[in-house]
Design an enzyme around this catalytic site. Structure first.
Site, short mmCIF file in Angstrom:
data_model
loop_
_atom_site.label_atom_id
_atom_site.label_comp_id
_atom_site.label_asym_id
_atom_site.label_seq_id
_atom_site.Cartn_x
_atom_site.Cartn_y
_atom_site.Cartn_z
N MET A 32 0.83 -1.20 0.00
CA MET A 32 0.00 0.00 0.00
C MET A 32 0.87 1.26 0.00
O MET A 32 0.38 2.35 0.28
CB MET A 32 -0.95 0.00 1.20
CG MET A 32 -1.88 -1.21 1.18
SD MET A 32 -3.44 -0.92 2.04
CE MET A 32 -2.86 -0.52 3.67
N GLY A 33 2.17 1.09 -0.30
CA GLY A 33 3.03 2.26 -0.43
C GLY A 33 3.54 2.79 0.91
O GLY A 33 3.40 2.15 1.94
N HIS A 36 9.05 1.08 3.33
CA HIS A 36 10.12 1.10 4.32
C HIS A 36 10.97 -0.16 4.16
O HIS A 36 10.76 -0.95 3.22
CB HIS A 36 9.54 1.23 5.74
CG HIS A 36 8.45 0.23 6.04
ND1 HIS A 36 8.68 -1.13 6.08
CD2 HIS A 36 7.12 0.38 6.30
CE1 HIS A 36 7.55 -1.76 6.38
NE2 HIS A 36 6.58 -0.86 6.50
N HIS A 39 9.26 -3.54 3.44
CA HIS A 39 8.92 -3.76 2.02
C HIS A 39 10.19 -4.06 1.22
O HIS A 39 10.19 -4.94 0.34
CB HIS A 39 8.26 -2.51 1.44
CG HIS A 39 6.99 -2.08 2.11
ND1 HIS A 39 6.91 -0.97 2.91
CD2 HIS A 39 5.75 -2.62 2.11
CE1 HIS A 39 5.67 -0.83 3.36
NE2 HIS A 39 4.94 -1.81 2.90
N LYS A 151 4.93 -9.86 9.60
CA LYS A 151 4.31 -8.78 10.40
C LYS A 151 2.78 -8.87 10.37
O LYS A 151 2.12 -8.67 11.37
CB LYS A 151 4.80 -7.45 9.84
CG LYS A 151 3.94 -6.26 10.05
CD LYS A 151 4.25 -5.62 11.36
CE LYS A 151 3.46 -4.37 11.65
NZ LYS A 151 2.42 -4.00 10.74
N ASP A 152 2.23 -9.17 9.19
CA ASP A 152 0.78 -9.32 9.04
C ASP A 152 0.46 -10.81 8.95
O ASP A 152 0.04 -11.32 7.91
CB ASP A 152 0.31 -8.57 7.79
CG ASP A 152 0.62 -7.08 7.89
OD1 ASP A 152 -0.18 -6.36 8.50
OD2 ASP A 152 1.69 -6.65 7.42
N ARG A 189 2.21 2.88 9.17
CA ARG A 189 1.40 3.61 10.14
C ARG A 189 2.22 4.17 11.30
O ARG A 189 1.70 4.98 12.07
CB ARG A 189 0.26 2.73 10.67
CG ARG A 189 -0.82 2.46 9.61
CD ARG A 189 -2.03 1.75 10.21
NE ARG A 189 -3.16 1.75 9.32
CZ ARG A 189 -3.52 0.72 8.54
NH1 ARG A 189 -2.82 -0.38 8.54
NH2 ARG A 189 -4.57 0.81 7.76
P1 AMP Z 1 1.50 -2.85 3.46
O1 AMP Z 1 2.10 -1.84 2.53
O2 AMP Z 1 1.49 -2.40 4.91
O3 AMP Z 1 0.19 -3.40 2.99
O4 AMP Z 1 2.50 -4.07 3.46
C1 AMP Z 1 2.88 -4.70 2.25
C2 AMP Z 1 3.67 -5.96 2.58
O5 AMP Z 1 4.81 -5.61 3.37
C3 AMP Z 1 2.85 -6.95 3.40
O6 AMP Z 1 3.15 -8.27 2.95
C4 AMP Z 1 3.38 -6.72 4.79
O7 AMP Z 1 3.26 -7.86 5.64
C5 AMP Z 1 4.84 -6.42 4.52
N1 AMP Z 1 5.42 -5.71 5.66
C6 AMP Z 1 4.93 -4.62 6.29
N2 AMP Z 1 5.70 -4.29 7.35
C7 AMP Z 1 6.70 -5.21 7.39
C8 AMP Z 1 7.83 -5.43 8.26
N3 AMP Z 1 8.08 -4.63 9.30
N4 AMP Z 1 8.64 -6.46 8.00
C9 AMP Z 1 8.39 -7.31 6.94
N5 AMP Z 1 7.36 -7.15 6.09
C10 AMP Z 1 6.53 -6.12 6.31
#
Ligand code: AMP
Length: 296
Positions: A32-33, A36, A39, A151-152, A189
């Site tokens: 979702m952009g 960090h 990602h 993490k998720d 977040r």
């Molecule tokens: P998001 O942009 O938050 O939807 O996350 C995109 C992907 O990045 C998802 O597969 C998350 O689980 C992964 N992700 C987010 N935060 C972390 C983290 N701290 N360490 C590893 N993967 C992460």
């Protein structure tokens, strides 16, 4: 190699068809952009294992509740582009909401019970939105491998189940959680946290890591492990859940802990909702869990 930026489904399909016909293995990292290092670690895993890596940035409206942070979700497309390119992504997919959800859209993927426990109990409809958008993105990209963060954890369990139940031809790879030096799991977040809340936010990882340390030292009682984690969580403003669950089925664990379990937490610090988890494994099974392409 320079990175291609693609905004429409037909353009992406044409580009990927050509790559696939050339024999390329395609890796996919949906996001979702506001990217960090978490990602970045997924992108690097993909580039290490695939010839081309597609990163998508799409703030998916169907996974946000009406009172949630869709409108204010942080965005920084320029920085995200640099990060993707730096870590070796070759295609960046940036669809508009209308590209993914055209007028008249009405078909959803409903993950059932797995989407109703833990975060699902506090975010009704969230995993339906996740399962729907991920299924659509898999159909659009048709990757060989898709990379998700531990993490998720519930998201990874839901997606693995969708892939199995709907026979989607993709292998799911789950990569470990990337943390700040003080333990806080990286999250887009975290940008919402005030300096004072940022300090208190370490309570989540402190709680999980305290229980993890006790487990490694031989503590086997579910109640004792939960109590140890809970002790560190006094500083949060609202503890939504702290649960020890089977890492594959998300069912609540009872003593004795015989297979890999996940200690999962969700809490609000200020107005920011944060989640985290650690895997507790009775033996080297955790390594297998993370690298196993077809768990269950
Ligand atoms: P998001 O942009 O938050 O939807 O996350 C995109 C992907 O990045 C998802 O597969 C998350 O689980 C992964 N992700 C987010 N935060 C972390 C983290 N701290 N360490 C590893 N993967 C992460």
């Amino acid at each position: 190699m320079s990175m291609r930026i693609v905004r429409t489904i037909p353009e992406l399909r044409a580009l990927l068809k050509a790559l696939r016909e050339g024999g390329s293995r395609i890796g996919f990292v949906p996001t979702m952009g506001y990217l960090h290092e978490g990602h970045a670690s997924l992108i690097r895993q993909s580039t290490a294992r695939c010839d081309h890596t597609v990163v998508s940035i799409f703030v998916n409206p169907t996974q946000f509740g009406p009172a949630e942070d869709l409108a204010k979700y942080p965005r920084d497309l320029e920085r995200d582009q640099v990060l993707c390119q730096k870590h070796g992504a070759t295609v960046l997919f940036l669809p508009e909401p209308s590209e993914i959800y055209p007028t008249g859209f009405s078909t959803f993927v409903e993950p059932g019970e797995l989407g109703q426990v833990l975060c699902g109990a506090f975010r009704p409809g969230h995993f339906r939105g996740v399962a729907t958008v991920v299924t659509k993105l898999f159909n659009i990209v048709q990757p060989d491998l898709a990379f998700f963060g531990q993490k998720d954890l519930q998201q990874t369990v839901v997606i693995r189940r969708v892939v199995r139940d709907l026979n989607l031809p993709v292998d799911i790879v789950v990569a470990p959680t990337v943390r700040e030096a003080d333990g806080l799991a990286l999250s887009s977040r975290n940008a919402y946290l005030s300096p004072e809340d940022r300090q208190r936010a370490t309570a989540l990882s402190r709680g999980l890591l305290a229980a993890d340390a006790a487990f490694r030292a031989g503590e086997q009682s579910v109640a004792a492990l939960l109590a140890l984690a809970q002790k560190e969580l006094g500083e949060v403003d609202e503890l939504q859940y702290l649960e020890l669950v089977d890492a594959h089925t998300l069912e609540r664990t009872a003593d004795p802990i015989a297979r890999t379990v996940a200690l999962c937490v969700a809490a609000k610090v200020g107005t920011t909702r944060l989640i985290d988890n650690v895997l507790l494994t009775p033996d080297p099974e955790a390594v297998q869990f993370l690298s196993h392409l077809d768990a269950d």
